[in-house]
Design a protein around this motif. Structure first.
Motif, PDB file in Angstrom:
ATOM      1  N   ASN A  76      23.041 -27.778  27.385  1.00 11.68           N
ATOM      2  CA  ASN A  76      24.234 -27.449  28.156  1.00 11.68           C
ATOM      3  C   ASN A  76      24.545 -25.953  28.004  1.00 11.68           C
ATOM      4  O   ASN A  76      24.359 -25.388  26.925  1.00 11.68           O
ATOM      5  CB  ASN A  76      25.401 -28.292  27.638  1.00 11.68           C
ATOM      6  N   PRO A  77      25.030 -25.271  29.048  1.00 13.92           N
ATOM      7  CA  PRO A  77      25.369 -23.846  28.933  1.00 13.92           C
ATOM      8  C   PRO A  77      26.410 -23.532  27.863  1.00 13.92           C
ATOM      9  O   PRO A  77      26.479 -22.391  27.376  1.00 13.92           O
ATOM     10  CB  PRO A  77      25.900 -23.507  30.332  1.00 13.92           C
ATOM     11  N   GLN A  78      27.220 -24.530  27.474  1.00  7.96           N
ATOM     12  CA  GLN A  78      28.206 -24.295  26.412  1.00  7.96           C
ATOM     13  C   GLN A  78      27.567 -24.264  25.028  1.00  7.96           C
ATOM     14  O   GLN A  78      28.241 -23.939  24.043  1.00  7.96           O
ATOM     15  CB  GLN A  78      29.281 -25.376  26.463  1.00  7.96           C
ATOM     16  N   ASN A  79      26.302 -24.603  24.944  1.00 11.46           N
ATOM     17  CA  ASN A  79      25.587 -24.520  23.669  1.00 11.46           C
ATOM     18  C   ASN A  79      25.301 -23.046  23.385  1.00 11.46           C
ATOM     19  O   ASN A  79      24.443 -22.425  24.018  1.00 11.46           O
ATOM     20  CB  ASN A  79      24.278 -25.309  23.769  1.00 11.46           C
ATOM     21  N   THR A  80      26.011 -22.474  22.404  1.00 11.36           N
ATOM     22  CA  THR A  80      25.868 -21.055  22.061  1.00 11.36           C
ATOM     23  C   THR A  80      25.004 -20.833  20.826  1.00 11.36           C
ATOM     24  O   THR A  80      24.727 -19.690  20.468  1.00 11.36           O
ATOM     25  CB  THR A  80      27.254 -20.441  21.809  1.00 11.36           C
ATOM     26  N   TRP A  81      24.595 -21.916  20.173  1.00  9.30           N
ATOM     27  CA  TRP A  81      23.886 -21.772  18.902  1.00  9.30           C
ATOM     28  C   TRP A  81      22.362 -21.844  19.035  1.00  9.30           C
ATOM     29  O   TRP A  81      21.652 -21.197  18.282  1.00  9.30           O
ATOM     30  CB  TRP A  81      24.374 -22.834  17.912  1.00  9.30           C
ATOM     31  N   ALA A  82      21.870 -22.610  19.974  1.00  5.15           N
ATOM     32  CA  ALA A  82      20.418 -22.772  20.100  1.00  5.15           C
ATOM     33  C   ALA A  82      19.872 -21.718  21.059  1.00  5.15           C
ATOM     34  O   ALA A  82      20.141 -21.753  22.265  1.00  5.15           O
ATOM     35  CB  ALA A  82      20.082 -24.172  20.598  1.00  5.15           C
ATOM     36  N   LYS A  83      19.121 -20.770  20.513  1.00  7.07           N
ATOM     37  CA  LYS A  83      18.508 -19.712  21.322  1.00  7.07           C
ATOM     38  C   LYS A  83      17.051 -20.028  21.642  1.00  7.07           C
ATOM     39  O   LYS A  83      16.485 -19.506  22.600  1.00  7.07           O
ATOM     40  CB  LYS A  83      18.581 -18.370  20.585  1.00  7.07           C
ATOM     41  N   ASP A  84      16.436 -20.838  20.816  1.00  6.31           N
ATOM     42  CA  ASP A  84      15.042 -21.247  20.991  1.00  6.31           C
ATOM     43  C   ASP A  84      14.812 -22.501  20.168  1.00  6.31           C
ATOM     44  O   ASP A  84      15.716 -22.968  19.461  1.00  6.31           O
ATOM     45  CB  ASP A  84      14.075 -20.125  20.571  1.00  6.31           C
ATOM     46  N   ILE A  85      13.615 -23.043  20.240  1.00  5.55           N
ATOM     47  CA  ILE A  85      13.296 -24.237  19.455  1.00  5.55           C
ATOM     48  C   ILE A  85      11.790 -24.272  19.221  1.00  5.55           C
ATOM     49  O   ILE A  85      11.009 -23.753  20.032  1.00  5.55           O
ATOM     50  CB  ILE A  85      13.775 -25.514  20.186  1.00  5.55           C
TER      51      ILE A  85
ATOM     52  N   VAL B  46      19.513 -34.350  34.266  1.00  8.91           N
ATOM     53  CA  VAL B  46      20.196 -33.084  34.548  1.00  8.91           C
ATOM     54  C   VAL B  46      21.703 -33.290  34.574  1.00  8.91           C
ATOM     55  O   VAL B  46      22.466 -32.532  33.947  1.00  8.91           O
ATOM     56  CB  VAL B  46      19.711 -32.503  35.896  1.00  8.91           C
ATOM     57  N   ASP B  47      22.144 -34.311  35.278  1.00 12.20           N
ATOM     58  CA  ASP B  47      23.585 -34.568  35.389  1.00 12.20           C
ATOM     59  C   ASP B  47      24.203 -34.879  34.029  1.00 12.20           C
ATOM     60  O   ASP B  47      25.312 -34.423  33.718  1.00 12.20           O
ATOM     61  CB  ASP B  47      23.834 -35.730  36.349  1.00 12.20           C
ATOM     62  N   GLY B  48      23.477 -35.633  33.209  1.00 12.22           N
ATOM     63  CA  GLY B  48      23.994 -35.962  31.884  1.00 12.22           C
ATOM     64  C   GLY B  48      24.123 -34.748  30.984  1.00 12.22           C
ATOM     65  O   GLY B  48      25.153 -34.538  30.329  1.00 12.22           O
ATOM     66  N   ILE B  49      23.091 -33.923  30.949  1.00 11.59           N
ATOM     67  CA  ILE B  49      23.106 -32.722  30.103  1.00 11.59           C
ATOM     68  C   ILE B  49      24.176 -31.746  30.569  1.00 11.59           C
ATOM     69  O   ILE B  49      24.855 -31.102  29.759  1.00 11.59           O
ATOM     70  CB  ILE B  49      21.717 -32.057  30.104  1.00 11.59           C
TER      71      ILE B  49
ATOM     72  N   ASN C 148      26.868 -31.172  23.731  1.00 11.08           N
ATOM     73  CA  ASN C 148      26.025 -31.452  22.560  1.00 11.08           C
ATOM     74  C   ASN C 148      24.632 -31.967  22.938  1.00 11.08           C
ATOM     75  O   ASN C 148      23.884 -32.427  22.086  1.00 11.08           O
ATOM     76  CB  ASN C 148      26.710 -32.484  21.663  1.00 11.08           C
ATOM     77  N   ALA C 149      24.290 -31.861  24.210  1.00 14.75           N
ATOM     78  CA  ALA C 149      23.061 -32.472  24.716  1.00 14.75           C
ATOM     79  C   ALA C 149      21.839 -31.583  24.546  1.00 14.75           C
ATOM     80  O   ALA C 149      21.927 -30.345  24.539  1.00 14.75           O
ATOM     81  CB  ALA C 149      23.228 -32.818  26.187  1.00 14.75           C
TER      82      ALA C 149
ATOM     83  N   ASN D  99      18.979 -26.295  39.270  1.00 16.85           N
ATOM     84  CA  ASN D  99      20.272 -26.483  38.588  1.00 16.85           C
ATOM     85  C   ASN D  99      20.525 -25.409  37.524  1.00 16.85           C
ATOM     86  O   ASN D  99      21.082 -25.692  36.462  1.00 16.85           O
ATOM     87  CB  ASN D  99      20.319 -27.860  37.937  1.00 16.85           C
ATOM     88  N   GLN D 100      20.163 -24.184  37.814  1.00 16.57           N
ATOM     89  CA  GLN D 100      20.277 -23.116  36.814  1.00 16.57           C
ATOM     90  C   GLN D 100      21.712 -22.848  36.394  1.00 16.57           C
ATOM     91  O   GLN D 100      21.950 -22.390  35.272  1.00 16.57           O
ATOM     92  CB  GLN D 100      19.635 -21.831  37.349  1.00 16.57           C
ATOM     93  N   ASN D 101      22.666 -23.120  37.268  1.00 15.48           N
ATOM     94  CA  ASN D 101      24.068 -22.898  36.910  1.00 15.48           C
ATOM     95  C   ASN D 101      24.633 -23.998  36.025  1.00 15.48           C
ATOM     96  O   ASN D 101      25.718 -23.873  35.464  1.00 15.48           O
ATOM     97  CB  ASN D 101      24.923 -22.795  38.182  1.00 15.48           C
ATOM     98  N   LYS D 102      23.865 -25.102  35.868  1.00 16.54           N
ATOM     99  CA  LYS D 102      24.332 -26.237  35.080  1.00 16.54           C
ATOM    100  C   LYS D 102      23.612 -26.377  33.742  1.00 16.54           C
ATOM    101  O   LYS D 102      24.045 -27.158  32.891  1.00 16.54           O
ATOM    102  CB  LYS D 102      24.120 -27.538  35.858  1.00 16.54           C
ATOM    103  N   LEU D 103      22.509 -25.660  33.561  1.00 12.92           N
ATOM    104  CA  LEU D 103      21.630 -25.873  32.409  1.00 12.92           C
ATOM    105  C   LEU D 103      21.204 -24.553  31.780  1.00 12.92           C
ATOM    106  O   LEU D 103      21.252 -23.496  32.416  1.00 12.92           O
ATOM    107  CB  LEU D 103      20.370 -26.636  32.847  1.00 12.92           C
ATOM    108  N   LYS D 104      20.723 -24.649  30.541  1.00 10.51           N
ATOM    109  CA  LYS D 104      20.122 -23.498  29.865  1.00 10.51           C
ATOM    110  C   LYS D 104      18.795 -23.948  29.264  1.00 10.51           C
ATOM    111  O   LYS D 104      18.749 -24.908  28.493  1.00 10.51           O
ATOM    112  CB  LYS D 104      21.051 -22.976  28.758  1.00 10.51           C
TER     113      LYS D 104
END
Length: 354
Positions: A136-145, A217-220, A225-226, A238-243
């Motif tokens: 989710n775009p509100q996820n500010t902590w995960a930059k990579d995995i 996509v809709d769920g995330i 926290n997704a 859906n670039q405006n909805k996801l990261k």
């Protein structure tokens, strides 16, 4: 492999094709001889073409189907449904559909069912995908995995145990980890579990699952926290909805973003993969509409694949598709197994030798 090496390999593959044009198709998956689809009965009129299978391949096929129907002189209807690659093969090998969209090659068990039911198939690669890890775009902590962290999240042993972000990486917050992923009838599920966990079908089950990538996509997009995975075209749409998270395979390349460039340069591994359509050879031989549609599909694929967000094959790839389809060559180059870490050049060499 360098770009020069890839081009040389492709050229050599084309030479093999040119010098072995009288060789029969490898039909280890199919006992019947090849059927030349140019022998379609011209008087046959078909009202509908039925297609099912992968939601990953769906955007390509649906876009081409709309173009085909718009240009069709006889108002042929093309019905494109989604039930996942495995669900689609269940219908296809029962003779219920003309074409199956697939985000992985046909498996041995599916080949046996097709043989049992007398369904001969023509395997046509149509694109490459960068299987995408998204938050989710509100996820500010995960930059990579890393692929190791993905395995820690998704392996069967993680079920009801790895439930928070900080259990995966200590610097991540003490927040719920909500997972979204492909259902077990999806080719994406098969590929992801083999590439990340190490065994096809090995996955925890306590996650939100769907064979339809748009559902994921809709769920995330609604869950801060997704984390989930799906085909790259759904990120593009859906670039405006996801990261998207860059993925580090641990092979010294660092964290790599999914993109056309990283797929073509063989950098986004092990999550790059080929996408296919499988055509019922009898349908192509007996139904002019099916033959015409597949010819149209091969012609339009390069531009349509790019427009929906996937990676087109080089020109040689679609030329091989045209040759194989016109000659009605049935079977598969994958011997009933998916193949992880396959590059575009390696795929074309397989096809050229087929």
């Amino acid at each position: 492999m360098s770009a020069t090496g890839e081009k040389l390999a492709i050229a050599l593959g084309m030479l093999v094709l040119a010098t072995s044009c009288t060789t029969k198709f490898n039909t280890s998956a199919q006992s019947s001889p090849s059927a030349n689809v140019t022998e379609v009965t011209s008087s046959q009129t078909v009202a509908a073409i039925t297609i099912d299978g992968s939601s990953t391949v769906y955007p390509i096929t649906q876009a081409i189907a709309k173009q085909f129907q718009a240009e069709s002189q006889d108002q042929t209807q093309v019905k494109v449904d989604i039930s996942g690659t495995s669900g689609g093969f269940e219908k296809f090998c029962a003779g219920k559909t003309d074409i199956n969209n697939a985000s992985r090659p046909i498996l041995s068990a599916e080949m046996k069912v097709c043989n049992k039911n007398g369904v001969r198939f023509i395997e046509l690669p149509v694109a490459f995908d960068a299987l995408t890890i998204a938050v989710n775009p509100q996820n500010t902590w995960a930059k990579d995995i890393t692929t190791t962290e993905l395995k820690k999240m998704w392996e069967p042993e993680a079920q009801k145990k790895i439930t928070k972000w900080n259990q995966v990486r200590a610097s991540w917050p003490d927040r719920p980890l909500n997972l979204y992923g492909a259902g077990n009838k999806s080719g994406t599920f098969d590929y992801f579990t083999e590439a990340i966990v190490g065994k096809v079908g090995a996955s925890r089950t306590d996650y939100t699952a769907s064979e339809d990538d748009q559902v994921l996509v809709d769920g995330i997009s609604k869950d801060p926290n997704a984390l989930g995975y799906f085909g790259f075209a759904y990120l593009e749409e859906n670039q405006n909805k996801l990261k998207a998270l860059p993925v580090d395979s641990g092979k010294g390349k660092g964290a790599v973003v999914p993109s056309r460039e990283t797929v073509e340069k063989i950098q986004y591994q092990p999550l790059s993969r080929p996408l296919f359509i499988y055509v019922n050879a009898q349908s192509a031989q007996k139904k002019r509409a099916v033959k015409d549609f597949v010819d149209f599909y091969i012609q339009k694929a390069p531009t349509t694949v790019a427009s929906v967000g996937y990676v087109p094959l080089p020109e040689e790839g679609y030329h091989l598709d045209k040759v194989h389809f016109t000659r009605g060559k049935v079977g598969t180059v994958f011997e009933g197994e998916a193949e992880v870490n396959l590059s575009i050049g390696e795929l074309l060499r397989k096809q050229a030798k087929f």
